[in-house]
Design an enzyme around this catalytic site. Sequence first.
Site: not given
Ligand code: DMJ
Length: 549
Positions: A178, A182, A311, A438
């Site tokens: 994260e 971010r 994901d 998404e």
């Molecule tokens: C985000 O923090 C990023 O896209 C991450 O890869 C997974 N999903 C959240 C938002 O849904």
Amino acid sequence: YDNGKTYKSRRSFIKKLYKKYMPFSRARWLFIIIIFGALYFVFVSKYIFFEQSDFQPPIKEVNNEDTKFLLEDLNTDPSLDSPIQVHNDQTWSERQMEVKKAFKHAWGGYVRDAWGYDEYHPLSHSGSNLSNTGIGFTIVDSLDTLLIMDLKEEYEHARDWVANSLDFNVDGDVNVFETTIRVLGGLLSAYHLSGNDGLYLAKAIDLGDRLLGAFSSPTGIPYASVNLARREGIRAHFNGGASSTSEATTLQLEFKYLSHLSDNYEYWDKSQNIMLVVDELKKYDGLVPIFLSPNDGQFWGGKITLGARGDSYYAIKGVKTHLIDRSYPSGLLYIGELAGFGDDVISPKMDHLVCFMGGNLALGATRGRKVHDVQKNMSDNDLEDLNIGKELAKTCVEMYFSTTTGLAPEIVYFSTSDDATTDIIIKSLDGHNLLRPETVESLFILWRLTGDIQYRHWGWEIFQAFEKYTKVKEGGYTSLDDVTVVPPRQRDKMETFWLAETLKYFYLLFGPDDLIPLDKYVFNTEAHPLPIFSPTSENAQARIKKMRY
Ligand code: DMJ
């Protein structure tokens, strides 16, 4: 406790029954129960407790016929791929301004109630931090959106905070993934979009150096968390200390771009090593479990999903063969899950997180070029990927349009029986909405690549539903408890990705094509656009030659 007086007569009746029907002693019954309990435990948890090295999954033959059956109905309507159609630009630029207004409303609430805090709680007008002190999760995550939306005053305020208050010397745990996507991603994108403002590069280098502490495991696979002050990696407190596969493998863009900018190739080598370790592991037709151990470099557990923890790792190969199915009665295409490594029974469960895959497939199929320009040269495989992407996006839009609020829940199940009357099932604990990006992300990418106006119309419907149900009157937007109930109960949390991703993608979806063009930029998984670069230094060239994926 047996109260003899009260239960005397009943006791003797039970005793008679016991004598007649229970020929074994209590100890024997206990023994039998323990054996059955242990067998059940081993059976249901075999994928969790078997070490990867001991457990050889049955690698199945890929049955192309099955895949064809599922994919042959793909919508291949050529009109969808027509050159950019003429649209009423006035309407769309007005809609784009509505998104900008929404951003200002969200930002305004945060500035008033929670300035400097990592996260914002708009109902209680408060902020909170992910560690001891804030490290800019909201502010840094928003910098590039502020630049893209040309919100000058707000941007200067945010830059000022980065220059004077942002300090990464924090003695507490932060999540490596994260923080990378971010904060590091946000700084790098801001560096580029601000015309190379050195403040952001200096901060990015400081943060990158601290994050490197997470890679000090025996295999170089990063630990789940890191203490930024002590520069020490901290293993996850659950799942045998394993890190999430998606988290460990989704640090490439940020660390490599940081090497490119700083000419320090330690970031490159350490992130590259993760992929080399994963390359060596046995996979199930490209599919992998959702945990990866920093200690032995092996996968941990068996569950396979493109949802949480899986994901952003994904490549499409095994997904098409093993995870795609269609619902009843309308035949919506979805990407399900497998319970175990090597298993082939698709669970019809799909997280909203999976909806990034629609745009991702289209990007892969066209390499970010307009379909109209590349269509003639696209392989059958690329065309198939593009069509799956389009269908998946349509399914994701259905996840919104099938609820009473017009907003998608966090998780849906799809009907698998041919007498079903509705395709989408929402279980009671899955109805929340966290303002996730998404679906809008996929709509934006598909709009840019195909020029099909439908994607913009869908996006506008969804934007209006967010406005209607998630907007907090006094400032900010909030997550919801249950999208199937009107009015939905609100949750008091505005996730940072609402500013960094969801609103940015809406803004780009309604904006002109030359704003962050897809053949010049790549978005990291937190929607921070980074310029596509050709590494020129010898250092980088030599490393690229060694890359195997
Ligand atoms: C985000 O923090 C990023 O896209 C991450 O890869 C997974 N999903 C959240 C938002 O849904």
